[in-house]
Design a protein around this motif. Structure first.
Motif, mmCIF file in Angstrom:
data_model
loop_
_atom_site.group_PDB
_atom_site.id
_atom_site.type_symbol
_atom_site.label_atom_id
_atom_site.label_comp_id
_atom_site.label_asym_id
_atom_site.label_seq_id
_atom_site.Cartn_x
_atom_site.Cartn_y
_atom_site.Cartn_z
ATOM 1 N N UNK A 1 0.863 -1.181 0.000
ATOM 2 C CA UNK A 1 0.000 0.000 0.000
ATOM 3 C C UNK A 1 0.898 1.228 0.000
ATOM 4 N N UNK A 2 0.850 1.990 -1.084
ATOM 5 C CA UNK A 2 1.674 3.189 -1.234
ATOM 6 C C UNK A 2 0.796 4.411 -0.987
ATOM 7 N N UNK A 3 1.098 5.151 0.076
ATOM 8 C CA UNK A 3 0.363 6.372 0.413
ATOM 9 C C UNK A 3 1.334 7.548 0.383
ATOM 10 N N UNK A 4 0.805 8.721 0.069
ATOM 11 C CA UNK A 4 1.680 9.885 -0.059
ATOM 12 C C UNK A 4 0.884 11.170 0.023
ATOM 13 N N UNK A 5 1.575 12.232 0.430
ATOM 14 C CA UNK A 5 1.085 13.607 0.300
ATOM 15 C C UNK A 5 -0.310 13.805 0.879
ATOM 16 N N UNK A 6 -0.485 13.375 2.119
ATOM 17 C CA UNK A 6 -1.769 13.606 2.789
ATOM 18 C C UNK A 6 -1.980 15.084 3.089
ATOM 19 N N UNK B 1 -4.507 6.396 -3.332
ATOM 20 C CA UNK B 1 -3.458 5.547 -2.794
ATOM 21 C C UNK B 1 -3.303 4.405 -3.789
ATOM 22 N N UNK B 2 -2.174 3.717 -3.734
ATOM 23 C CA UNK B 2 -1.925 2.620 -4.667
ATOM 24 C C UNK B 2 -1.795 1.313 -3.914
ATOM 25 N N UNK B 3 -2.499 0.299 -4.375
ATOM 26 C CA UNK B 3 -2.271 -1.059 -3.900
ATOM 27 C C UNK B 3 -1.496 -1.762 -5.006
ATOM 28 N N UNK B 4 -0.197 -1.865 -4.813
ATOM 29 C CA UNK B 4 0.695 -2.407 -5.838
ATOM 30 C C UNK B 4 1.131 -3.816 -5.429
ATOM 31 N N UNK B 5 0.768 -4.792 -6.229
ATOM 32 C CA UNK B 5 1.198 -6.155 -5.976
ATOM 33 C C UNK B 5 2.522 -6.396 -6.690
ATOM 34 N N UNK B 6 3.559 -6.651 -5.905
ATOM 35 C CA UNK B 6 4.878 -6.950 -6.454
ATOM 36 C C UNK B 6 5.005 -8.465 -6.584
ATOM 37 N N UNK B 7 5.417 -8.913 -7.736
ATOM 38 C CA UNK B 7 5.580 -10.335 -7.989
ATOM 39 C C UNK B 7 7.046 -10.624 -8.340
ATOM 40 N N UNK B 8 7.383 -11.907 -8.352
ATOM 41 C CA UNK B 8 8.757 -12.300 -8.629
ATOM 42 C C UNK B 8 9.091 -12.093 -10.095
ATOM 43 N N UNK B 9 10.338 -11.707 -10.357
ATOM 44 C CA UNK B 9 10.823 -11.639 -11.728
ATOM 45 C C UNK B 9 11.046 -13.064 -12.253
#
Length: 311
Positions: free
Chosen positions: A56-61, A302-310
């Motif tokens: 979960x990427x949050x920023x600039x509230x 906000x961003x919900x970014x799913x990081x997966x394996x390369x």
């Protein structure tokens, strides 16, 4: 038979432009800045064999104590059950902003997190002429109002258990994955100390097999992102731009307040340095200065970014 005088075409056009401007202002000030949204995306960034990570990427509230709708929305994001929170700064927007930040982030106790500072975690906002942003990145010319940065940092680290990455590196286990982090303080204010990062990274010791590396910055300046890639970042997270805040529909950001290409002022893209390419996520943020309470064609997010394996 008499004829009625008709309005001059120029007056009709002027009236139409005025009506469109008024409608845009009503939308941007009264509606869109409250249309909080979660942007979901997926990127291959983790070491081969790693389990997926929901970040979960949050920023600039830019939080003020009376902004209860924003506080409630941020608090509700804990229901997404992310594996990791990345906070890329500018949390405070008022002397009493920490009151709202506490209310917004208390539900995230127990969820690993990392954070860096933006200038509005240290200095309070000030009125500015928005036209000046078209002349280049903003400059501070007046005496700043200092915010209670220490109290905010203590809340993040001592109460939430988050890790301070301001010109630092850290090693965490996130959902069973070994992850190394490094970050810098606000590059827009030249508070970044990129020269400190190699030593900070080295102090973590040898990496375990399968360790992933994430770089975190508030302002996504090219010098920072280039160095992050050189230092081994597998993905980069930034904020600061507000996604342009007031955008042109069909075109996007008109300004970014830093030297990132405008097409990358928000969202998921990639960054390449020395023939190495990594995912870059720039959050459009969920707030605005109390002196510029508007968003147009750029919803707070906000961003919900799913990081997966390369592969």
């Amino acid at each position: 038979m008499t004829s009625r005088p008709t309005a001059h075409p120029a007056l009709i056009a002027l009236g139409a432009v005025g009506a469109a401007g008024a409608a845009a202002a009503i939308w941007g000030i009264g509606i869109e800045r409250y249309l909080f949204t979660v942007r979901e995306a997926t990127a291959s960034a983790l070491a081969p064999g790693s389990a997926p990570l929901r970040v979960l990427h949050v920023s600039d509230a830019h939080m003020a104590p009376w902004q209860h709708r924003k506080q409630d929305w941020l608090a509700s994001l804990a229901q997404l059950k992310p594996d990791l929170v990345i906070n890329t700064g500018d949390n405070l927007g008022h002397r009493e902003g920490l009151e709202g930040i506490r209310r917004a982030f208390e539900p995230f106790v127990g969820i690993p997190g990392v954070f860096v500072h933006g200038s509005n975690d240290v200095n309070g906002p000030a009125p500015r002429n928005p036209i000046r942003y078209f002349a280049g990145p903003s400059q501070r010319h007046r005496e700043p109002t200092f915010l209670d940065t220490d109290a905010m940092d203590s809340f993040f680290t001592d109460e939430l258990g988050w890790t301070d990455l301001n010109n630092r590196a850290a090693r965490l286990s996130v959902a069973g994955n070994p992850v190394d982090f490094f970050g810098v303080s606000d590059a827009h204010r030249h508070w970044d100390r990129l020269e400190d990062l190699p030593g900070a990274i080295q102090s973590l010791g040898p990496q375990d097999a399968g360790t992933s590396v994430l770089g975190v910055t508030h302002a996504p300046y090219q010098r920072v992102m280039n160095r992050f890639v050189e230092l081994g970042a597998d993905a980069i997270f930034g904020g600061h731009t507000h996604g342009g805040q007031v955008c042109l529909p069909g075109f996007g950001a008109l300004v970014a307040n830093c030297d990132i290409p405008l097409k990358q002022a928000k969202g998921l893209s990639t960054w390449t340095q020395d023939e190495r390419t990594v995912p870059l996520n720039v959050s459009a943020g969920c707030g605005h200065s109390i002196y510029a309470p508007v968003r147009f064609a750029c919803r707070p997010e906000a961003t919900l970014l799913t990081l997966t394996a390369r592969d």
